[in-house]
Design an enzyme around this catalytic site. Structure first.
Site, PDB file in Angstrom:
ATOM      1  N   ASN A   1      -7.734   5.337   8.126  1.00 27.81           N
ATOM      2  CA  ASN A   1      -8.151   5.321   9.525  1.00 27.81           C
ATOM      3  C   ASN A   1      -7.673   6.584  10.223  1.00 27.81           C
ATOM      4  OD1 ASN A   1      -5.374   4.770  10.633  1.00 27.81           O
ATOM      5  ND2 ASN A   1      -5.663   2.882   9.454  1.00 27.81           N
TER       6      ASN A   1
ATOM      7  N   ASP B   1      -6.366  -2.745   6.897  1.00 39.45           N
ATOM      8  CA  ASP B   1      -6.460  -4.206   6.812  1.00 39.45           C
ATOM      9  C   ASP B   1      -6.993  -4.659   5.457  1.00 39.45           C
ATOM     10  OD1 ASP B   1      -5.563  -4.741   9.447  1.00 39.45           O
ATOM     11  OD2 ASP B   1      -7.520  -4.144  10.222  1.00 39.45           O
TER      12      ASP B   1
ATOM     13  N   LYS C   1     -12.930   9.259 -11.349  1.00 37.49           N
ATOM     14  CA  LYS C   1     -13.801   9.568 -10.216  1.00 37.49           C
ATOM     15  C   LYS C   1     -15.161   8.908 -10.404  1.00 37.49           C
ATOM     16  CE  LYS C   1     -15.748  13.459  -7.669  1.00 37.49           C
ATOM     17  NZ  LYS C   1     -15.834  14.948  -7.591  1.00 37.49           N
TER      18      LYS C   1
ATOM     19  N   PHE D   1       1.111  -3.291  18.262  1.00 38.41           N
ATOM     20  CA  PHE D   1       0.106  -2.506  18.979  1.00 38.41           C
ATOM     21  C   PHE D   1      -1.266  -3.107  18.739  1.00 38.41           C
ATOM     22  CE2 PHE D   1       3.507   0.291  19.562  1.00 38.41           C
ATOM     23  CZ  PHE D   1       3.146   1.329  20.417  1.00 38.41           C
TER      24      PHE D   1
ATOM     25  N   LYS E   1       0.934 -13.138  16.005  1.00 39.35           N
ATOM     26  CA  LYS E   1       1.974 -12.436  15.236  1.00 39.35           C
ATOM     27  C   LYS E   1       3.378 -12.907  15.600  1.00 39.35           C
ATOM     28  CE  LYS E   1      -1.429  -9.703  13.927  1.00 39.35           C
ATOM     29  NZ  LYS E   1      -2.170  -9.963  12.678  1.00 39.35           N
TER      30      LYS E   1
END
Length: 394
Positions: free
Chosen positions: A209, A279, A289, A321, A339
């Site tokens: 990300n 995630d 590859k 966050f 959480k």
């Protein structure tokens, strides 16, 4: 943690000069800009080159030495200093300062500064107790100078008594108190996660990300500024990790981060999950590859690091966050509950100046007890300070 601070270390002619080398090194490692000014007698104990090497700056000794760039050096050094430390401070320089004498680079600079001055006396016991020196110290205290008391022990002259310069560690600790007066995390250990994790697809590709790690690293720096110990569990970041962070654990995948955080949990008082762990991971990573015309990747869920901490945190405080593009507050509150966190920092990443790989942020802080703090556009460093304010108040 002292990146924005300028410290002037004034070194006078005593055998304790050698201790000052350690002080200059510690201040430099903490990120401060350190300038050293020496008397001619001090240069007889420790060569100016030693302090130039340790500080990374030229040492000022001679009022009339040729300058590569024109400036009134004693004034420029005096003006830019946030803190002045005289270590060691001999009886001679203490008496001269009290009398307002400015007959060399060091005393001229000291009389020109308006910064806070810490004086670290070092001399024979009889000199330290001499009425002239006692009166001079009283005079300087009356002008706002701060004295760190010398220790008692075997002196260089062979006598046993009071007069040994205090240790560099004590001077350094006091310098931090002066330069960073907010020290509410002293005695606390904070585990901070930062950056992105990567999940391999094959030998050369991965999914990840946009997290840069900047927010987490600013939080780690802020904890150090406020006296805390930091364990930084870090994935891939574009931000520089300061050398003064106590412990840095580097991880690659989300499972690596999970293991590292749970393994270090027993050592900390607070956990701040500022990282962006992936995630999902690839169910089967290719050995070589992939060169097929089309590829279908099957993803499986990664372990939830924050949720795992929330289940076993006990009395520890957990901050998570939440980066979203819509329904920010609702989703943030849901994450806070799911959480078992104590605080959530919510970001709308669609807003200009917020989100990934920028130096600013916009956030809403929501605590478990229902407090909500809206933080408009500010630097991530400033937001880190607010996060720590709210966390310590829980």
């Amino acid at each position: 943690m002292l990146e924005s601070k300028n410290v002037l270390v004034a070194v006078t002619g005593g055998i304790a000069c050698y201790k000052t080398c350690g002080l200059v090194s510690a201040l430099k490692k903490a990120g401060a800009c350190v300038n050293v000014v020496m008397t001619a007698h001090a240069a007889g104990f420790v060569a100016p080159l030693t302090f130039e090497t340790l500080s990374g700056n030229p040492v000022a000794c001679d009022m009339f030495a040729p300058k590569e760039h024109w400036e009134v050096e004693h004034v420029s050094l005096a003006k830019k200093a946030d803190l002045v430390i005289i270590a060691p401070a001999t009886a001679n320089v203490i008496d001269k300062l009290a009398a307002g004498i400015a007959d060399d680079m060091l005393t001229t600079t000291l009389l020109a500064t308006k910064a806070h001055v810490i004086v670290c006396p070092a001399m024979n016991t009889a000199m330290y107790e001499n009425p002239a020196v006692v009166k001079a110290m009283e005079t300087l205290r009356g002008r706002g100078y701060e004295f760190l008391e010398p220790g008692t022990g075997l002196l260089a002259c062979g006598d046993v008594g009071k007069g040994r310069m205090c240790e560099p560690e004590e001077i350094y600790a006091r310098a931090l108190d002066v330069l960073m007066p907010k020290r509410d995390y002293v005695g606390k250990t904070v585990l901070v996660t930062a950056g992105a994790t990567r999940e391999d697809i094959d030998g050369v590709r991965f999914i990840s990300n946009y997290s840069s790690g900047k927010m987490g690293i600013e939080i780690a720096k802020a904890v150090k500024n406020r006296g805390g110990r930091v364990i930084l569990v870090v994935g891939f970041v574009t931000a520089e990790i300061p050398r003064y962070i106590d412990e840095v654990v580097r991880v690659k995948s989300t499972r690596d981060m999970y293991d590292a955080v749970l393994g270090k949990l027993k050592d900390c008082d607070f956990v701040i999950k500022a990282a962006a762990p992936a995630d999902y991971r690839i169910e089967k990573v290719a050995d070589d590859k992939i060169k097929d015309e089309s590829v279908t990747l099957k993803l499986v869920k990664n372990p939830d690091v924050a949720k795992a901490v929330g289940q076993v945190k006990g009395d520890r405080k957990l901050v998570v966050f939440c980066a979203e593009k819509r329904e920010l507050i609702e989703r943030a509150k849901g994450k806070l509950a799911s959480k078992n966190a104590d605080m959530v920092v919510a970001n709308d990443v669609t807003k200009e100046g917020a989100g990934f790989d920028v130096d600013t942020n916009i956030a809403t802080i929501i605590t478990k007890n229902g407090r909500q703090v809206d933080c408009e556009l500010m630097t991530k460093a400033s937001l880190a300070g607010i996060i720590l304010d709210e966390l310590i108040a829980l």
